[in-house]
Design a protein around this motif. Structure first.
Motif, PDB file in Angstrom:
ATOM      1  N   ALA A 118       0.832  -1.206   0.000  1.00 20.68           N
ATOM      2  CA  ALA A 118       0.000   0.000   0.000  1.00 20.68           C
ATOM      3  C   ALA A 118       0.866   1.256   0.000  1.00 20.68           C
ATOM      4  O   ALA A 118       0.541   2.249  -0.662  1.00 20.68           O
ATOM      5  CB  ALA A 118      -0.940  -0.005   1.208  1.00 20.68           C
ATOM      6  N   ASP A 119       1.971   1.221   0.733  1.00 19.74           N
ATOM      7  CA  ASP A 119       2.859   2.369   0.776  1.00 19.74           C
ATOM      8  C   ASP A 119       3.489   2.626  -0.588  1.00 19.74           C
ATOM      9  O   ASP A 119       3.719   3.780  -0.964  1.00 19.74           O
ATOM     10  CB  ASP A 119       3.943   2.150   1.829  1.00 19.74           C
ATOM     11  CG  ASP A 119       4.860   3.355   1.974  1.00 19.74           C
ATOM     12  OD1 ASP A 119       4.339   4.454   2.271  1.00 19.74           O
ATOM     13  OD2 ASP A 119       6.078   3.209   1.771  1.00 19.74           O
ATOM     14  N   ALA A 120       3.784   1.565  -1.339  1.00 14.91           N
ATOM     15  CA  ALA A 120       4.349   1.740  -2.677  1.00 14.91           C
ATOM     16  C   ALA A 120       3.392   2.518  -3.576  1.00 14.91           C
ATOM     17  O   ALA A 120       3.803   3.419  -4.317  1.00 14.91           O
ATOM     18  CB  ALA A 120       4.653   0.370  -3.288  1.00 14.91           C
ATOM     19  N   VAL A 121       2.117   2.197  -3.496  1.00 16.66           N
ATOM     20  CA  VAL A 121       1.126   2.927  -4.296  1.00 16.66           C
ATOM     21  C   VAL A 121       0.945   4.334  -3.754  1.00 16.66           C
ATOM     22  O   VAL A 121       0.852   5.307  -4.521  1.00 16.66           O
ATOM     23  CB  VAL A 121      -0.210   2.157  -4.320  1.00 16.66           C
ATOM     24  CG1 VAL A 121      -1.260   2.928  -5.126  1.00 16.66           C
ATOM     25  CG2 VAL A 121      -0.014   0.773  -4.911  1.00 16.66           C
ATOM     26  N   TYR A 122       0.915   4.465  -2.429  1.00 14.49           N
ATOM     27  CA  TYR A 122       0.740   5.786  -1.812  1.00 14.49           C
ATOM     28  C   TYR A 122       1.859   6.740  -2.213  1.00 14.49           C
ATOM     29  O   TYR A 122       1.610   7.920  -2.518  1.00 14.49           O
ATOM     30  CB  TYR A 122       0.696   5.638  -0.297  1.00 14.49           C
ATOM     31  CG  TYR A 122       0.692   6.948   0.454  1.00 14.49           C
ATOM     32  CD1 TYR A 122      -0.420   7.789   0.423  1.00 14.49           C
ATOM     33  CD2 TYR A 122       1.809   7.354   1.192  1.00 14.49           C
ATOM     34  CE1 TYR A 122      -0.426   9.000   1.101  1.00 14.49           C
ATOM     35  CE2 TYR A 122       1.816   8.553   1.873  1.00 14.49           C
ATOM     36  CZ  TYR A 122       0.698   9.376   1.832  1.00 14.49           C
ATOM     37  OH  TYR A 122       0.701  10.578   2.504  1.00 14.49           O
ATOM     38  N   ASP A 162     -16.681  -0.649  -4.123  1.00 15.91           N
ATOM     39  CA  ASP A 162     -15.602   0.283  -3.813  1.00 15.91           C
ATOM     40  C   ASP A 162     -14.246  -0.349  -4.120  1.00 15.91           C
ATOM     41  O   ASP A 162     -13.327   0.323  -4.587  1.00 15.91           O
ATOM     42  CB  ASP A 162     -15.651   0.685  -2.334  1.00 15.91           C
ATOM     43  CG  ASP A 162     -16.919   1.449  -1.996  1.00 15.91           C
ATOM     44  OD1 ASP A 162     -17.204   2.454  -2.676  1.00 15.91           O
ATOM     45  OD2 ASP A 162     -17.633   1.042  -1.054  1.00 15.91           O
ATOM     46  N   VAL A 163     -14.132  -1.635  -3.821  1.00 15.94           N
ATOM     47  CA  VAL A 163     -12.926  -2.394  -4.136  1.00 15.94           C
ATOM     48  C   VAL A 163     -13.327  -3.835  -4.410  1.00 15.94           C
ATOM     49  O   VAL A 163     -14.234  -4.379  -3.767  1.00 15.94           O
ATOM     50  CB  VAL A 163     -11.881  -2.316  -2.996  1.00 15.94           C
ATOM     51  CG1 VAL A 163     -12.472  -2.737  -1.668  1.00 15.94           C
ATOM     52  CG2 VAL A 163     -10.665  -3.164  -3.308  1.00 15.94           C
ATOM     53  N   THR A 164     -12.676  -4.442  -5.381  1.00 19.47           N
ATOM     54  CA  THR A 164     -12.913  -5.839  -5.728  1.00 19.47           C
ATOM     55  C   THR A 164     -11.596  -6.598  -5.649  1.00 19.47           C
ATOM     56  O   THR A 164     -10.564  -6.110  -6.120  1.00 19.47           O
ATOM     57  CB  THR A 164     -13.510  -5.972  -7.140  1.00 19.47           C
ATOM     58  OG1 THR A 164     -14.753  -5.250  -7.193  1.00 19.47           O
ATOM     59  CG2 THR A 164     -13.759  -7.417  -7.501  1.00 19.47           C
ATOM     60  N   ARG A 226      -8.310   5.823   1.367  1.00 18.73           N
ATOM     61  CA  ARG A 226      -7.805   4.747   2.223  1.00 18.73           C
ATOM     62  C   ARG A 226      -6.287   4.796   2.349  1.00 18.73           C
ATOM     63  O   ARG A 226      -5.738   4.536   3.425  1.00 18.73           O
ATOM     64  CB  ARG A 226      -8.253   3.385   1.673  1.00 18.73           C
ATOM     65  CG  ARG A 226      -9.753   3.191   1.717  1.00 18.73           C
ATOM     66  CD  ARG A 226     -10.254   3.083   3.158  1.00 18.73           C
ATOM     67  NE  ARG A 226     -11.690   3.217   3.254  1.00 18.73           N
ATOM     68  CZ  ARG A 226     -12.427   2.685   4.215  1.00 18.73           C
ATOM     69  NH1 ARG A 226     -11.850   1.983   5.184  1.00 18.73           N
ATOM     70  NH2 ARG A 226     -13.733   2.871   4.235  1.00 18.73           N
ATOM     71  N   LEU A 227      -5.609   5.126   1.269  1.00 19.19           N
ATOM     72  CA  LEU A 227      -4.149   5.210   1.335  1.00 19.19           C
ATOM     73  C   LEU A 227      -3.699   6.357   2.239  1.00 19.19           C
ATOM     74  O   LEU A 227      -2.736   6.209   3.012  1.00 19.19           O
ATOM     75  CB  LEU A 227      -3.569   5.395  -0.071  1.00 19.19           C
ATOM     76  CG  LEU A 227      -3.647   4.180  -1.009  1.00 19.19           C
ATOM     77  CD1 LEU A 227      -3.069   4.546  -2.371  1.00 19.19           C
ATOM     78  CD2 LEU A 227      -2.912   2.982  -0.428  1.00 19.19           C
ATOM     79  N   PHE A 240      -1.793  -3.956   1.544  1.00 16.00           N
ATOM     80  CA  PHE A 240      -3.186  -4.129   1.123  1.00 16.00           C
ATOM     81  C   PHE A 240      -3.843  -5.303   1.843  1.00 16.00           C
ATOM     82  O   PHE A 240      -4.957  -5.193   2.346  1.00 16.00           O
ATOM     83  CB  PHE A 240      -3.255  -4.338  -0.398  1.00 16.00           C
ATOM     84  CG  PHE A 240      -3.106  -3.067  -1.178  1.00 16.00           C
ATOM     85  CD1 PHE A 240      -4.132  -2.133  -1.206  1.00 16.00           C
ATOM     86  CD2 PHE A 240      -1.942  -2.797  -1.880  1.00 16.00           C
ATOM     87  CE1 PHE A 240      -4.002  -0.951  -1.925  1.00 16.00           C
ATOM     88  CE2 PHE A 240      -1.796  -1.631  -2.601  1.00 16.00           C
ATOM     89  CZ  PHE A 240      -2.824  -0.700  -2.625  1.00 16.00           C
ATOM     90  N   GLY A 241      -3.148  -6.449   1.885  1.00 16.54           N
ATOM     91  CA  GLY A 241      -3.744  -7.624   2.500  1.00 16.54           C
ATOM     92  C   GLY A 241      -3.877  -7.536   4.000  1.00 16.54           C
ATOM     93  O   GLY A 241      -4.853  -8.030   4.574  1.00 16.54           O
ATOM     94  N   LYS A 242      -2.924  -6.900   4.659  1.00 22.96           N
ATOM     95  CA  LYS A 242      -2.939  -6.829   6.118  1.00 22.96           C
ATOM     96  C   LYS A 242      -3.783  -5.670   6.650  1.00 22.96           C
ATOM     97  O   LYS A 242      -4.344  -5.764   7.739  1.00 22.96           O
ATOM     98  CB  LYS A 242      -1.509  -6.685   6.648  1.00 22.96           C
ATOM     99  CG  LYS A 242      -0.632  -7.898   6.406  1.00 22.96           C
ATOM    100  CD  LYS A 242       0.770  -7.659   6.936  1.00 22.96           C
ATOM    101  CE  LYS A 242       1.680  -8.860   6.676  1.00 22.96           C
ATOM    102  NZ  LYS A 242       3.063  -8.625   7.158  1.00 22.96           N
ATOM    103  N   ASN A 243      -3.859  -4.585   5.886  1.00 24.41           N
ATOM    104  CA  ASN A 243      -4.472  -3.372   6.430  1.00 24.41           C
ATOM    105  C   ASN A 243      -5.615  -2.809   5.594  1.00 24.41           C
ATOM    106  O   ASN A 243      -6.719  -2.609   6.107  1.00 24.41           O
ATOM    107  CB  ASN A 243      -3.387  -2.293   6.602  1.00 24.41           C
ATOM    108  CG  ASN A 243      -2.182  -2.790   7.387  1.00 24.41           C
ATOM    109  OD1 ASN A 243      -1.102  -2.956   6.829  1.00 24.41           O
ATOM    110  ND2 ASN A 243      -2.354  -3.045   8.678  1.00 24.41           N
ATOM    111  N   ILE A 244      -5.371  -2.528   4.318  1.00 24.84           N
ATOM    112  CA  ILE A 244      -6.357  -1.807   3.509  1.00 24.84           C
ATOM    113  C   ILE A 244      -7.636  -2.624   3.327  1.00 24.84           C
ATOM    114  O   ILE A 244      -8.747  -2.135   3.602  1.00 24.84           O
ATOM    115  CB  ILE A 244      -5.761  -1.429   2.142  1.00 24.84           C
ATOM    116  CG1 ILE A 244      -4.519  -0.549   2.311  1.00 24.84           C
ATOM    117  CG2 ILE A 244      -6.825  -0.726   1.289  1.00 24.84           C
ATOM    118  CD1 ILE A 244      -4.804   0.799   2.923  1.00 24.84           C
TER     119      ILE A 244
END
Length: 433
Positions: A118-122, A162-164, A226-227, A240-244
């Motif tokens: 997630a941080d990489a995308v953020y 919202d997310v799939t 979310r990010l 993403f898997g652990k938090n988002i």
């Protein structure tokens, strides 16, 4: 009437793809694949002789009509970057709004390397925002499978999600390696556990779990919100898997999309080649008479870089008086390879390799430009690019002797030789260059 309806749907599909941006996470260390990842990123590791791991995800994108791609790199990315330039840039026309951009860490937000997926995308949120997408598809760059992402984006849009999350059915014994999901009858996520010690089975089969494929479709605004929230959470792993995904289940419309395989086989094919053993098995499957992964399907081609080399060559046939034969059975032999009086069985031989007289290669993987000396015997080995095997060398027959030479020997007995290693013989030390 049908023609009009089909034309309308095609137009809608085109518009949907133009509103979609793909982000490929290709910056993992791949530490479990060492020493193959000693000099290259995991997505750049060769597979099947003439492909790289990243080629499968990129081929899915191209075949799905997704032509706006950001590839986020981090560790040892030079080989991956070079491969993208050689193999993939010609498929995207910048003048038509198409692109594949390799994006290294830019530290625009802070001075840290990527702390999680997630941080990489953020940290690249500005690059995403600049393209003004309505949907963002996030993919991992290190898995082998065939999938039409367009159907997943269409599912996400039609369901108003919202997310799939892409979902794959796996055996319960293997599910601890994945994020495991529970869903209701409408495919809505009820629970998400990242790599649980005791995975919860699906309601219809006690031996099967529903696993996350690491594929996500987000509404862009929802993703940004979310990010940004996650970035300020000091207790988050920024993953993403652990938090988002777990955090979104309680208050958002989070759906699971069942994996639709384009491989056209009886069983769905999806592989994480994150370990030496898994990588080896994926390659060995390709030399079977009917491999699980179909590389010869013209309806869903897998593309890569093809060097300008001559076709493979086999020389020295049997004359009834000598065992000197250039022969290969149940094997993949790439362009420019010369089987010069040696034998190859159940192996993958990369481009520009040479197997000299009386040498024997069995159940092995040779990367590009490997040369095997006369009378050498190699079994259950993975040999990296440019390695020179001295004459009369035996590899893969005595694990103790291989380990004493300084070679990597796995618990299952696989021998891995990386670029630049030294091999000690009785009389000399040969350098692998």
């Amino acid at each position: 009437m049908k023609l009009i309806r089909d034309a309308v749907w095609q137009r809608m599909d085109l518009e949907m793809m133009q509103q979609t941006l793909t982000v490929i996470l290709a910056g993992g260390r791949g530490s479990r694949l060492e020493p193959l990842t000693r000099d290259r990123a995991k997505p750049a590791v060769p597979i099947g002789g003439c492909y790289r791991i990243i080629d499968f995800v990129l081929s899915n994108c191209l075949n799905s009509g997704m032509r706006r791609v950001l590839m986020l790199t981090q560790y040892k990315a030079q080989s991956l970057d070079r491969h993208i330039q050689l193999a993939w840039t010609n498929y995207f026309c910048r003048e038509l709004g198409e692109f594949i951009d390799v994006v290294p860490p830019q530290q625009r937000i802070d001075d840290n390397w990527y702390q999680g997926t997630a941080d990489a995308v953020y940290q690249n949120i500005y690059a995403i925002e600049r393209e003004l997408p309505e949907y963002v598809v996030i993919l991992a760059g290190d898995h082998l499978y065939k999938m039409n992402y367009r159907t997943m984006v269409d599912f996400h849009r039609r369901k108003g999600a919202d997310v799939t999350v892409g979902a794959l059915r796996v055996n319960r014994q293997e599910a601890h390696q994945f994020g495991v999901m529970q869903v209701d009858a409408d495919d809505r996520l009820l629970e998400f556990q990242e790599k649980p010690e005791h995975p919860q089975a699906t309601l219809d089969n006690p031996e099967v779990c529903l696993a996350s494929m690491g594929i996500y479709v987000f509404n862009t605004r929802f993703l940004f919100e979310r990010l940004c929230d996650d970035a300020t959470d000091l207790n988050s792993s920024h993953d993403f898997g652990k938090n988002i995904i777990p955090g979104a289940i309680a208050d958002s419309n989070v759906l699971a999309f069942p994996f639709t395989d384009e491989n056209r086989k009886s069983d769905a094919y999806w592989r994480d080649v994150g370990t030496i053993e898994a990588y080896y098995e994926a390659n060995m499957d390709l030399v079977n008479v009917d491999p699980q992964l179909n590389l010869y399907d013209s309806q869903w081609p897998v593309r890569s870089f093809r060097p300008q080399l001559p076709p493979p060559k086999f020389v020295f046939g049997s004359d009834g008086r000598s065992t000197r034969q250039g022969v290969a059975m149940d094997s993949i032999i790439c362009q420019g390879a010369i089987i010069s009086g040696g034998s190859v069985m159940r192996s993958v031989i990369g481009a520009g390799c040479r197997v000299n007289s009386y040498a024997q290669i069995e159940d092995s993987i040779l990367f590009d430009d490997v040369e095997v000396g006369r009378h050498s015997r190699i079994r259950r080995a993975i040999i990296d690019k440019g390695v020179r095997i001295p004459p009369e060398m035996e590899i893969g027959y005595d694990p103790v002797a291989d380990a004493e030479r300084g070679l990597t020997v796995t618990d299952s007995g696989l021998v891995v030789i990386a670029r630049g290693e030294l091999i000690r013989t009785q009389d000399a030390v040969s350098t692998f260059v």
